[in-house]
Enzyme design. Structure first.
Site, short mmCIF file in Angstrom:
data_model
loop_
_atom_site.label_atom_id
_atom_site.label_comp_id
_atom_site.label_asym_id
_atom_site.label_seq_id
_atom_site.Cartn_x
_atom_site.Cartn_y
_atom_site.Cartn_z
N GLY A 3 -7.69 -4.70 7.05
CA GLY A 3 -6.87 -3.67 7.98
C GLY A 3 -7.88 -3.35 9.30
O GLY A 3 -7.52 -2.69 10.27
N HIS B 21 -8.31 -3.58 -6.17
CA HIS B 21 -8.28 -3.45 -4.77
C HIS B 21 -9.56 -2.73 -4.11
O HIS B 21 -9.93 -1.70 -4.94
CB HIS B 21 -7.02 -3.06 -4.08
CG HIS B 21 -6.71 -3.31 -2.87
ND1 HIS B 21 -7.39 -2.45 -1.94
CD2 HIS B 21 -6.35 -4.21 -2.21
CE1 HIS B 21 -7.05 -2.93 -0.44
NE2 HIS B 21 -6.69 -4.10 -0.92
N SER C 274 -6.93 -9.20 6.83
CA SER C 274 -6.17 -9.38 8.22
C SER C 274 -5.69 -10.72 8.38
O SER C 274 -5.72 -11.45 9.52
CB SER C 274 -7.50 -9.20 9.39
OG SER C 274 -7.70 -7.96 9.18
N LYS D 120 0.89 -1.28 0.18
CA LYS D 120 -0.04 -0.06 -0.03
C LYS D 120 0.91 1.27 0.07
O LYS D 120 1.93 1.31 -0.36
CB LYS D 120 -1.11 -0.06 1.21
CG LYS D 120 -1.78 -1.21 1.22
CD LYS D 120 -2.85 -1.28 2.24
CE LYS D 120 -3.79 -2.70 2.12
NZ LYS D 120 -5.02 -2.89 2.94
P1 PGA Z 1 -5.10 -6.24 5.65
O1 PGA Z 1 -5.03 -6.03 4.09
O2 PGA Z 1 -3.91 -7.64 5.52
O3 PGA Z 1 -4.10 -5.22 6.11
O4 PGA Z 1 -6.26 -6.57 6.25
C1 PGA Z 1 -5.12 -6.70 3.01
C2 PGA Z 1 -5.31 -6.04 1.83
O5 PGA Z 1 -5.91 -4.94 1.65
O6 PGA Z 1 -4.85 -6.41 0.60
#
Ligand code: PGA
Length: 252
Positions: free
Chosen positions: A175, A97, A215, A13
């Site tokens: 997230g 995404h 997550s 990201k």
């Molecule tokens: P995360 O993000 O593992 O922080 O939940 C996953 C993603 O957005 O691809």
């Protein structure tokens, strides 16, 4: 048993300057050097692609980008093309995404064009789909997935999609620390695979890799990966540290 090689992908990201990305990539390359039978990808920000490509060259780690634009070149200020990503060392590109759909106006139609551009440039598209919390709670999960998959892949033939990777990422799990249960994830993955069968053919449905994202952590990756239709993970937060990401890569 299926023959799909698992893929563990890290989506960095909007994190890490080039020196920071290079450092994490160096650590990761060492930590995963002896892994086998798993594909590994990291997707840093655009400006870090070229320096990171030099770090991961001839290693177990492949490079991906987080987005692209479908035109090859032209007066499109601020955009980047598939060929430009290839020349920076990318093999993969994340498309659609949920953060791009939510904050940057990405739609099923733009996703569809981006998948085409990726395939034409021989980049492996990681096509993201997933429902929001409101959609899940109102019983629309399957219809949302149906629409996203159908529209995202409209106009394609099975032969175009041999390298396609799909990432199922329930928006409510990204997230937030709220991982889907392994049963919820399996149910969605099985449904997505059935959509590929219905819209294309059985061979593609059996070979397409479907990653779970939302997550994923070293502590929950094994139980997710044990499910029959989960072929890997798209990892955000827990991919930012080489140590935790390498523990996810070594999920067995
Ligand atoms: P995360 O993000 O593992 O922080 O939940 C996953 C993603 O957005 O691809």
């Amino acid at each position: 048993m299926n023959t799909r090689t698992p893929l563990i992908a890290g989506n960095w990201k909007l994190y890490k300057t080039s020196p920071q990305a290079v450092k994490t990539a160096q650590q990761l390359v060492e930590l995963v050097a002896d892994t086998v039978e798993v594909d590994i990808m990291i997707a840093p920000v655009f400006t870090a692609l070229d320096p990171v490509s030099k770090v991961v060259e001839n290693s177990r780690v492949a490079l991906g980008a987080q987005n692209l634009y479908w035109e090859k070149e032209g007066a499109y200020t601020g955009e980047i093309s598939a060929d430009m990503l290839v020349s920076a060392g990318c093999q993969y590109v994340i498309i659609g995404h949920s953060e791009r759909r939510q904050y940057f106006g990405e739609t099923d139609e733009t996703v569809n064009k981006k998948i085409r551009a990726a395939i034409d440039a021989e980049l492996i598209p990681v096509f993201c789909v997933g429902e929001t919390e409101v959609e899940r709670e109102s019983g629309q999960t399957f219809s949302v997935l149906d629409k996203q998959v159908k529209k995202g892949l409209e106009g394609y033939f099975a032969k175009d999609l041999g390298t396609l990777v799909i990432a199922y990422e329930p928006v409510w799990a990204i997230g937030t620390g709220k991982t889907a249960t392994k049963e919820q994830a399996q149910e969605a993955h099985e449904y997505i695979r059935s959509l590929i069968d219905r819209n294309f053919d059985k061979t593609l449905a059996q070979s397409v890799r479907i990653l779970y994202g939302g997550s994923v952590k070293p502590a929950n990756v094994s139980e997710l990966m044990a499910m029959p239709d989960i072929d890997g993970a798209l990892v955000g937060g827990a991919s930012l540290e080489a140590e935790s990401f390498s523990n996810i890569v070594k999920f067995k």
